[in-house]
Design a protein around this motif. Structure first.
Motif, PDB file in Angstrom:
ATOM      1  N   TYR A   1      36.083  31.855  47.921  1.00 26.44           N
ATOM      2  CA  TYR A   1      35.808  31.860  46.480  1.00 26.44           C
ATOM      3  C   TYR A   1      36.360  33.111  45.780  1.00 26.44           C
ATOM      4  O   TYR A   1      36.263  33.233  44.559  1.00 26.44           O
ATOM      5  CB  TYR A   1      34.293  31.814  46.226  1.00 26.44           C
ATOM      6  CG  TYR A   1      33.605  30.577  46.744  1.00 26.44           C
ATOM      7  CD1 TYR A   1      34.122  29.304  46.493  1.00 26.44           C
ATOM      8  CD2 TYR A   1      32.427  30.681  47.470  1.00 26.44           C
ATOM      9  CE1 TYR A   1      33.480  28.169  46.957  1.00 26.44           C
ATOM     10  CE2 TYR A   1      31.773  29.554  47.936  1.00 26.44           C
ATOM     11  CZ  TYR A   1      32.307  28.292  47.681  1.00 26.44           C
ATOM     12  OH  TYR A   1      31.675  27.164  48.137  1.00 26.44           O
ATOM     13  N   LEU A   2      36.934  34.051  46.570  1.00 20.14           N
ATOM     14  CA  LEU A   2      37.334  35.335  46.004  1.00 20.14           C
ATOM     15  C   LEU A   2      38.819  35.382  45.701  1.00 20.14           C
ATOM     16  O   LEU A   2      39.646  34.824  46.425  1.00 20.14           O
ATOM     17  CB  LEU A   2      36.969  36.469  46.972  1.00 20.14           C
ATOM     18  CG  LEU A   2      35.493  36.571  47.377  1.00 20.14           C
ATOM     19  CD1 LEU A   2      35.288  37.752  48.307  1.00 20.14           C
ATOM     20  CD2 LEU A   2      34.596  36.695  46.141  1.00 20.14           C
TER      21      LEU A   2
ATOM     22  N   ILE B   1      38.167  42.422  42.298  1.00 19.80           N
ATOM     23  CA  ILE B   1      37.965  41.056  42.802  1.00 19.80           C
ATOM     24  C   ILE B   1      37.409  40.191  41.674  1.00 19.80           C
ATOM     25  O   ILE B   1      36.539  40.626  40.918  1.00 19.80           O
ATOM     26  CB  ILE B   1      36.982  41.031  43.987  1.00 19.80           C
ATOM     27  CG1 ILE B   1      37.527  41.840  45.166  1.00 19.80           C
ATOM     28  CG2 ILE B   1      36.690  39.605  44.439  1.00 19.80           C
ATOM     29  CD1 ILE B   1      36.565  41.956  46.330  1.00 19.80           C
ATOM     30  N   LYS B   2      37.912  38.977  41.578  1.00 20.66           N
ATOM     31  CA  LYS B   2      37.345  37.986  40.660  1.00 20.66           C
ATOM     32  C   LYS B   2      36.842  36.804  41.485  1.00 20.66           C
ATOM     33  O   LYS B   2      37.530  36.336  42.394  1.00 20.66           O
ATOM     34  CB  LYS B   2      38.396  37.507  39.659  1.00 20.66           C
ATOM     35  CG  LYS B   2      38.693  38.511  38.550  1.00 20.66           C
ATOM     36  CD  LYS B   2      39.630  37.912  37.527  1.00 20.66           C
ATOM     37  CE  LYS B   2      39.872  38.865  36.354  1.00 20.66           C
ATOM     38  NZ  LYS B   2      40.780  38.283  35.342  1.00 20.66           N
ATOM     39  N   ARG B   3      35.664  36.359  41.148  1.00 19.96           N
ATOM     40  CA  ARG B   3      35.055  35.235  41.868  1.00 19.96           C
ATOM     41  C   ARG B   3      35.358  33.936  41.133  1.00 19.96           C
ATOM     42  O   ARG B   3      35.375  33.891  39.897  1.00 19.96           O
ATOM     43  CB  ARG B   3      33.538  35.465  41.955  1.00 19.96           C
ATOM     44  CG  ARG B   3      32.775  34.483  42.831  1.00 19.96           C
ATOM     45  CD  ARG B   3      31.309  34.906  42.904  1.00 19.96           C
ATOM     46  NE  ARG B   3      30.486  33.927  43.584  1.00 19.96           N
ATOM     47  CZ  ARG B   3      30.341  33.830  44.889  1.00 19.96           C
ATOM     48  NH1 ARG B   3      30.974  34.688  45.662  1.00 19.96           N
ATOM     49  NH2 ARG B   3      29.565  32.904  45.444  1.00 19.96           N
ATOM     50  N   ASP B   4      35.607  32.872  41.886  1.00 17.99           N
ATOM     51  CA  ASP B   4      35.847  31.569  41.260  1.00 17.99           C
ATOM     52  C   ASP B   4      34.681  31.197  40.352  1.00 17.99           C
ATOM     53  O   ASP B   4      33.514  31.539  40.632  1.00 17.99           O
ATOM     54  CB  ASP B   4      36.005  30.478  42.333  1.00 17.99           C
ATOM     55  CG  ASP B   4      37.347  30.543  43.032  1.00 17.99           C
ATOM     56  OD1 ASP B   4      38.273  31.152  42.479  1.00 17.99           O
ATOM     57  OD2 ASP B   4      37.448  29.991  44.151  1.00 17.99           O
ATOM     58  N   GLY B   5      35.017  30.469  39.279  1.00 15.05           N
ATOM     59  CA  GLY B   5      33.979  30.000  38.365  1.00 15.05           C
ATOM     60  C   GLY B   5      33.104  28.932  39.014  1.00 15.05           C
ATOM     61  O   GLY B   5      33.398  28.414  40.106  1.00 15.05           O
TER      62      GLY B   5
ATOM     63  N   CYS C   1      47.938  43.819  38.954  1.00  9.39           N
ATOM     64  CA  CYS C   1      46.669  43.157  38.660  1.00  9.39           C
ATOM     65  C   CYS C   1      46.776  41.637  38.731  1.00  9.39           C
ATOM     66  O   CYS C   1      45.916  40.915  38.227  1.00  9.39           O
ATOM     67  CB  CYS C   1      46.153  43.592  37.286  1.00  9.39           C
ATOM     68  SG  CYS C   1      45.296  45.190  37.351  1.00  9.39           S
ATOM     69  N   THR C   2      47.844  41.152  39.358  1.00 11.00           N
ATOM     70  CA  THR C   2      47.936  39.722  39.636  1.00 11.00           C
ATOM     71  C   THR C   2      46.913  39.384  40.723  1.00 11.00           C
ATOM     72  O   THR C   2      46.775  40.112  41.700  1.00 11.00           O
ATOM     73  CB  THR C   2      49.346  39.355  40.132  1.00 11.00           C
ATOM     74  OG1 THR C   2      50.303  39.788  39.165  1.00 11.00           O
ATOM     75  CG2 THR C   2      49.480  37.860  40.355  1.00 11.00           C
ATOM     76  N   TYR C   3      46.209  38.267  40.517  1.00 12.21           N
ATOM     77  CA  TYR C   3      45.153  37.895  41.468  1.00 12.21           C
ATOM     78  C   TYR C   3      45.642  36.785  42.397  1.00 12.21           C
ATOM     79  O   TYR C   3      46.361  35.868  41.971  1.00 12.21           O
ATOM     80  CB  TYR C   3      43.894  37.445  40.726  1.00 12.21           C
ATOM     81  CG  TYR C   3      43.172  38.590  40.051  1.00 12.21           C
ATOM     82  CD1 TYR C   3      42.193  39.317  40.732  1.00 12.21           C
ATOM     83  CD2 TYR C   3      43.475  38.949  38.738  1.00 12.21           C
ATOM     84  CE1 TYR C   3      41.544  40.375  40.112  1.00 12.21           C
ATOM     85  CE2 TYR C   3      42.832  40.010  38.110  1.00 12.21           C
ATOM     86  CZ  TYR C   3      41.862  40.723  38.805  1.00 12.21           C
ATOM     87  OH  TYR C   3      41.221  41.774  38.202  1.00 12.21           O
ATOM     88  N   PHE C   4      45.217  36.909  43.660  1.00 14.15           N
ATOM     89  CA  PHE C   4      45.572  35.919  44.673  1.00 14.15           C
ATOM     90  C   PHE C   4      44.295  35.470  45.376  1.00 14.15           C
ATOM     91  O   PHE C   4      43.461  36.295  45.754  1.00 14.15           O
ATOM     92  CB  PHE C   4      46.541  36.504  45.702  1.00 14.15           C
ATOM     93  CG  PHE C   4      47.898  36.834  45.154  1.00 14.15           C
ATOM     94  CD1 PHE C   4      48.931  35.914  45.244  1.00 14.15           C
ATOM     95  CD2 PHE C   4      48.132  38.064  44.534  1.00 14.15           C
ATOM     96  CE1 PHE C   4      50.193  36.218  44.739  1.00 14.15           C
ATOM     97  CE2 PHE C   4      49.384  38.370  44.033  1.00 14.15           C
ATOM     98  CZ  PHE C   4      50.421  37.447  44.130  1.00 14.15           C
ATOM     99  N   SER C   5      44.193  34.144  45.572  1.00  9.68           N
ATOM    100  CA  SER C   5      43.020  33.605  46.257  1.00  9.68           C
ATOM    101  C   SER C   5      43.043  33.988  47.737  1.00  9.68           C
ATOM    102  O   SER C   5      44.094  33.968  48.381  1.00  9.68           O
ATOM    103  CB  SER C   5      42.987  32.085  46.135  1.00  9.68           C
ATOM    104  OG  SER C   5      41.987  31.543  46.985  1.00  9.68           O
ATOM    105  N   ALA C   6      41.887  34.329  48.270  1.00 10.29           N
ATOM    106  CA  ALA C   6      41.770  34.672  49.695  1.00 10.29           C
ATOM    107  C   ALA C   6      41.555  33.446  50.563  1.00 10.29           C
ATOM    108  O   ALA C   6      41.438  33.567  51.789  1.00 10.29           O
ATOM    109  CB  ALA C   6      40.623  35.657  49.895  1.00 10.29           C
TER     110      ALA C   6
END
Length: 752
Positions: free
Chosen positions: A497-498, A724-728, A469-474
């Motif tokens: 932004y994802l 997916i998490k979107r940038d703030g 569940c580590t997130y990486f910017s696309a």
């Protein structure tokens, strides 16, 4: 003294002539007997007769799929021959077979009377089956009437010796196992398999009569070449069987009305089931035989009558080949349409010249000293040649250049299925057509694997403590210390932004994230992980490794991916289970080669399966569900290389692993568009169509209905996060989505 008392001069001359002829014949026979016209085998040699036997290749489900031979021969025992065949043979070839001792003097007198006195050239030769056997075992070497007479006398002597050694049944079998049936086929078993695709013991009476009828003239009565001649000859055999009281007139008349029906199966090396597989088995057997000779065991795969039992599942292979043809035929058509008149094989003069100059005909004429214009005149000369495509083989007026460019445009494939627990090969498709494309894309070809390599990258990340569940910017990045190299995606407009979780990034094959996962893990650790999983090919120590720039063989990649289905242990794909002699006594058994150590933890293996299941359920391979309606438990990974030159699909099921590649043999030509050449479109359908066929056959339920083990609660917990998490807001405010981020690729973790 008695001779002087005979007063009649004519009688004296007659007696003298008889004495001279008799003495001459006696001396001739004695000379032949003593070997003056070539050595005659003695009884010891005849007792130790050995055939040159074809070696047979069997599938795992006991189907004869091929042979290796100089002469196609499969000797069998008397019990394996139907009574009707023996009766047909005796009736037409030697009706007094059971009454003579190798020489039928009554028949010889008949032939002599008709031939010499009545000048009837159709009287035949009066040879018994024993004499014909002698001719089969020791073929005549010289022609001419005198030499023919010598050969016949030698054959009589050999026939008498054979009769003194062997029983009548033994002689019949020696004959039936050695006699030629044409089409480079020797012996009744090989002939039965070739012309009727069945064992000799299964022959019907009319089929036996057809084969026996061929013996008088193997070409003239060949049912494949001259069906009408063969039918007439068959009916003559049936009539002879009636004349010799083997069948009734009613039965003979009834059988004569039957049409000639063949089920011809030519063991042409270019044709038949699994030709690329059989060729690989042949290569491995040659290596095995060489190793055996070094140990003092003399085995020849063409003459020793070996039985080679392989791992191949013949039913699976047939269905796999059908699926390949079904897909590749349509894909080829779409591929050619996509280029139109701009096709490289039509318009790229530089490529065309390169193809011509690298061809064997060009090199041959160049070495012969021809000038360039002379060579091109020869290569552009039109002639009638056969050109093949997916629809037909057709004779056309074409030149050597036309032929080269015709075959240049063909897409090719390699598709391999193995048992992931052992590495046993179940299906092997090395190319689209063995006759025209001998190059095997499984065992010989190394191609860039594209995104099919990404699971290894992600496995290394998990093994090195990076949580799923580590997130990486696309966001796209230009790496300054890599000459500004900038991998990109073909995805959403707002992708900058994802931020993707590893599962979502892998299932959707996000290139920018794969490189960042590699960077965080370390190139050296990814290479080490690949080696643990059985990849021995030298891998490039570059960031592009994350995108699959490594060139790897299909069978090597299959062994590595098997570790996800085999408790973390890789396997070595193998083709041969055991080798026996002609009596089925085992010579050697081959055991599976499975890695001793796990390449990754059990938990990480489960996580990777779940990630690759997501690829099939909702990611780049989702058309398995949506287009093909397949509900089986499947995990997988698509792959597409730069400029759409290689398309891949890796499919993992609980009991079976399949890897498929599609592309062109010439690396300079790729697909015209990603939509056509991506792994999901070019490679995946071969697997999908095949699985549909397996699903329709209940005998494969043990594969198609198998389920993956339920993941542990800890694995499900590890994967329990938003994909997916979107940038703030503020981060999006100060980020330009059209601008690449510029930075160095971190190499602190990448020492090799």
């Amino acid at each position: 003294m008695m001779f002087k008392k005979i007063k009649n001069p004519f009688l004296r001359i007659g007696i003298l002539s008889l004495l001279v002829v008799g003495s001459s014949v006696f001396l001739l026979l004695l000379a032949i007997y003593l070997g003056a016209w070539g050595k005659i085998p003695n009884t010891n040699e005849l007792s130790d007769f050995r055939y040159q036997r074809a070696s047979e290749v069997y599938s795992a489900d006991s189907v004869l799929i091929g042979k290796y031979f100089l002469f196609d021969r499969q000797p069998i025992q008397f019990e394996a021959v139907p009574k009707n065949l023996i009766e047909a043979l005796v009736a037409i070839e030697d009706e007094r077979f059971y009454d003579h001792s190798g020489i039928d003097y009554k028949s010889l007198l008949r032939v002599a009377f008709k031939t010499i006195l009545m000048q009837d050239q159709s009287a035949g030769g009066g040879s018994t089956l024993s004499q014909q056997l002698a001719k089969n075992l020791y073929p005549r070497e010289k022609s001419g009437k005198f030499n023919l007479a010598i050969s016949k006398l030698k054959e009589m002597i050999i026939a008498s010796r054979l009769e003194s050694i062997y029983s009548k049944n033994d002689i019949l079998m020696l004959y039936l196992n050695t006699v030629s049936f044409g089409d480079n086929t020797f012996g009744i078993e090989s002939a039965s398999l070739k012309f009727f695709n069945k064992s000799a013991k299964e022959l019907k009476l009319e089929e036996s009569a057809t084969l026996v009828g061929m013996l008088k003239a193997t070409y003239g009565y060949n049912p494949r070449v001259f069906p009408k001649n063969s039918l007439n000859r068959r009916n003559l055999v049936l009539q002879s069987m009636y004349s010799n009281n083997f069948i009734s007139q009613q039965e003979a008349d009834s059988l004569k009305q039957l049409p000639l029906q063949l089920n011809y199966r030519d063991y042409d090396y270019n044709q038949g089931i699994a030709p690329y597989f059989r060729e690989e088995v042949r290569k491995q057997m040659l290596g095995w035989a060489k190793a055996q000779r070094e140990k003092g065991q003399d085995y020849n795969i063409y003459t020793s009558g070996l039985k080679i039992y392989t791992t191949l599942d013949s039913k699976m292979q047939i269905l796999a080949e059908e699926a390949m043809v079904q897909h590749m035929k349509g894909l080829q058509n779409n591929f050619e349409k996509s280029y139109g008149n701009r096709a490289p094989w039509k318009s790229d003069k530089k490529l065309i010249n390169k193809i011509i100059q690298s061809s064997d005909p060009y090199k041959k004429w160049k070495n012969a000293g021809l000038k360039e214009d002379q060579i091109m005149d020869s290569m552009n000369l039109k002639k009638e040649i056969q050109l093949s495509d997916w629809n037909q083989d057709e004779m056309r007026s074409a030149s050597t250049v036309d032929s080269l460019l015709h075959y240049l445009k063909f897409l090719n494939t390699g598709s391999l299925s193995i048992d992931p627990k052992t590495g046993a090969v179940k299906t092997w498709i090395g190319g689209i057509n063995f006759k025209h494309f001998k190059y095997d894309h499984i065992s010989q070809s190394k191609r860039q694997v594209g995104s099919a390599f990404k699971p290894i990258v992600y496995t290394a990340a998990l093994e090195n403590g990076i949580a799923p569940c580590t997130y990486f910017s696309a966001q796209e990045v230009a790496y300054e210390n890599m000459e500004g190299w900038s991998p990109s995606n073909s995805g959403k407009k707002d992708e900058a932004y994802l931020n993707y979780s590893m599962e979502e990034a892998l299932s959707n094959s996000v290139n920018t994230v794969a490189v960042k996962v590699l960077e965080k893990t370390g190139i050296s650790k990814v290479i080490q992980q690949a080696k643990k999983m059985g990849i021995d090919t030298k891998l490039p120590s570059l960031p592009s490794l994350a995108l699959g720039t490594a060139e790897i063989k299909i069978n090597e990649l299959a062994g590595a991916f098997a570790s996800y289905l085999n408790n973390g242990k890789s396997v070595t794909p193998f083709l041969i289970e055991r080798i026996t002699n002609e009596k089925d006594s085992v010579i050697e058994i081959f055991k599976p080669v499975v890695a001793e150590k796990r390449a990754f933890s059990e938990e990480n293996g489960q996580i990777m399966i779940e990630m690759m299941k997501a690829t099939v359920n909702s990611g780049t391979a989702a058309r398995i569900r949506s287009t093909y309606g397949i509900k089986n438990d499947i995990a997988g990974k698509t792959g597409t290389t730069q400029n759409n030159k290689d398309a891949w699909f890796v499919a993992l099921t609980p009991k079976l692993l399949n890897i498929t590649w599609v592309g062109l043999d010439n690396h300079e030509i790729g697909f015209n568009s990603t939509s056509l050449g991506q792994g999901a479109n070019a490679a995946l359908p071969i697997f999908a169509l095949w699985i549909q066929k397996l699903n329709a056959d209940k005998s494969f339920n043990y594969i198609t209905r198998a389920k993956f083990p339920t993941p542990t609660s800890s694995v499900m917990s590890e994967l329990n996060c938003d994909p997916i998490k979107r940038d703030g807001f503020f981060k999006r405010l100060f980020k330009n989505p059209k601008k690449k981020k510029i930075k160095d690729f971190k190499t602190s973790n990448n020492k090799t």
